[in-house]
Motif scaffolding. Structure first.
Motif, short mmCIF file in Angstrom:
data_model
loop_
_atom_site.label_atom_id
_atom_site.label_comp_id
_atom_site.label_asym_id
_atom_site.label_seq_id
_atom_site.Cartn_x
_atom_site.Cartn_y
_atom_site.Cartn_z
N TYR A 189 17.83 50.16 44.19
CA TYR A 189 18.60 49.17 43.43
C TYR A 189 18.73 49.60 41.98
CZ TYR A 189 19.78 44.93 40.90
OH TYR A 189 20.39 44.04 40.06
N ALA A 190 17.62 50.03 41.38
CA ALA A 190 17.65 50.43 39.98
C ALA A 190 18.57 51.61 39.76
CB ALA A 190 16.23 50.77 39.51
N LEU A 194 21.93 51.56 37.47
CA LEU A 194 22.03 52.46 36.31
C LEU A 194 23.23 53.40 36.42
CD1 LEU A 194 18.27 53.37 35.74
CD2 LEU A 194 19.72 51.96 34.28
N GLY A 199 24.01 47.89 43.01
CA GLY A 199 22.60 48.01 43.34
C GLY A 199 22.24 47.31 44.63
#
Length: 458
Positions: A189-190, A194, A199
């Motif tokens: 997800y991160a 990013l 995500g």
């Protein structure tokens, strides 16, 4: 516990609720992805993708039109409500469908849809809640497509790398495997966020890859993820309940029921029919999918986005969504098994149950210990040990039956409820599991039926 209840707790922090809700949704999608069986989802992936994109578009348009003309909402507010309630809730779908004996094709499509459609809906809600005019529709569609593509690529990459690492690196304690799996899912997800991708799609796809990678200590990992998923749902509902102010909802009950009726009886069925046109599914399956568009905590969390962004009448939007979700979940969820029986869509009695297989690595011995549970409905019942024809380098070493264990003979007949311990060397571990699953599905005739647990024998 809230300000209108016995606790008299005053809570109105929509931003905190949204942040914690997003975190909980990551955990719920991870748990759902880990429990999704690839062989059940794979045939329905195109249909699920169509439902998550084409279906959402149709549902948003129909629901927003109903909200605008029937309860006189401005177009921006109507579009926000249409987008918020067009996402089926992953937690609700996973928890309900896995207790209803539906055909694998239908369950696979609905589960994949609930995992996929959160991503485009979040993008739509954020776009409609942003101050200023909404971008041209083609620009918005381009942004959605780009974010979904990035999220999918990141999720698959993280999932495959994580699965490879967990299968080739021996962790010092078995209890670390569940933590590592969830950490990889959160990392997906991160990384997706990013990279300016989705995500939510990344975490679902990464978790699906991990869930089908035959990782060590898998039952413990599933139990851990299931527990975290429950905690995430409980946390979401506590915060959402505190955020609601019941005495303000009286005027919004009728509008919520009207919008919910338009969503349930018009928007959802129409979106299913349009999205599934190329797939020629039976009308019974389409009817069930129309009724199985369950909503839960996720739409309520999405309704906090316009509140955080200061959209006009955002509190009314939140109240309408809350009432709609509560009422129609209470109506749809309990009636789904009844409708499945009426449409004669229950799982076939002849469909063999899959084996429960747990793998524990024996690092120093360069082997694996497979724990195999034979469920009711498995065609391994009545098969002799020598008829399993496991590959060289693997053998059944112990059978547990009625709480008693014994070393089997080649002529020992296996029974429902038996638990087997199978030792396999590292090179044949996968082949042994494929063979066990093949016999569980096809019985003694597994090789004649052309099954090796994953496809035609070679």
């Amino acid at each position: 516990m809230g300000q209108d209840g016995i606790g008299a707790i005053h809570f109105d922090n929509a931003e905190l609720t949204q942040v914690i809700g997003y975190a909980a949704l990551v955990v719920i999608l991870a748990e759902g992805g880990l429990g999704t069986k690839w062989r059940e989802v794979e045939p329905g992936l195109p249909a699920a993708s169509s439902l998550a994109l084409v279906g959402v578009t149709v549902s948003v348009g129909v629901t927003a039109t109903a909200a605008h003309y029937l309860i006189d909402l401005e177009w921006r507010q109507a579009l926000i409500i249409g987008a918020v309630v067009s996402s089926t809730d992953a937690a609700a779908v996973f928890s309900v469908l896995r207790r209803v004996p539906l055909p694998a094709r239908v369950t696979g499509i609905l589960e994949a849809e609930s995992g996929f459609n959160d991503a485009p809906v979040v993008i739509l809600v954020v776009a409609f809640s942003t101050a200023g005019p909404v971008e041209h529709w083609y620009v918005l569609l381009g942004e959605i497509a780009l974010e979904l593509a990035i999220g999918a690529a990141v999720g698959l990459a993280v999932g495959f790398v994580g699965a490879y690492g967990l299968r080739h690196v021996a962790l010092p304690a078995s209890g670390l495997y569940p933590i590592a799996v969830m950490a990889i899912a959160v990392a997906a997800y991160a990384a997706g966020a990013l990279a300016h991708g989705s995500g939510f799609l990344a975490v679902y796809l990464a978790s699906m890859v991990l869930g089908n990678a035959k990782l060590p200590h898998w039952p413990a990992t599933r139990g851990f993820a299931d527990g975290l998923g429950w905690l995430a749902q409980i946390g979401m509902f506590v915060l959402l309940g505190l955020l609601v102010t019941p005495h303000e909802m009286g005027d919004d009950i009728v509008p919520a029921l009207v919008i919910g009726l338009a969503l349930t009886m018009v928007a959802r069925p129409l979106s299913v029919v349009v999205a599934l046109l190329p797939f020629r599914m039976r009308w019974q399956e389409q009817a069930l999918m129309s009724w199985a568009g369950l909503r839960g905590a996720v739409p309520i969390i999405l309704a906090t986005i316009p509140m955080v962004n200061g959209v006009e009448d955002s509190r009314r939007i939140f109240n309408i969504v809350f009432v709609l979700v509560v009422v129609y979940t209470l109506v749809q969820g309990p009636t789904l098994p009844w409708l499945a029986r009426k449409l004669r869509l229950g799982k076939s009695a002849s469909e063999a149950a899959d084996l429960g297989i747990e793998s524990a690595p024996l690092e120093r011995l360069r082997g694996h210990l497979l724990s195999v549970a034979i469920p009711d409905g498995s065609k391994m019942h009545g098969v002799e040990i020598n008829e399993l024809r496991l590959p060289a380098g693997s053998a059944v070493t112990l059978v547990v039956r009625a709480k008693e264990s014994f070393v089997p003979l080649p002529t020992t007949v296996l029974r429902r409820g038996d638990e087997l311990l199978v030792v396999a060397t590292d090179p044949v571990r996968d082949a042994a599991e494929r063979r066990l699953r093949a016999v569980g599905q096809g019985g003694k005739l597994a090789s004649w039926l052309g099954t090796d647990g994953g496809g035609p024998e070679r």
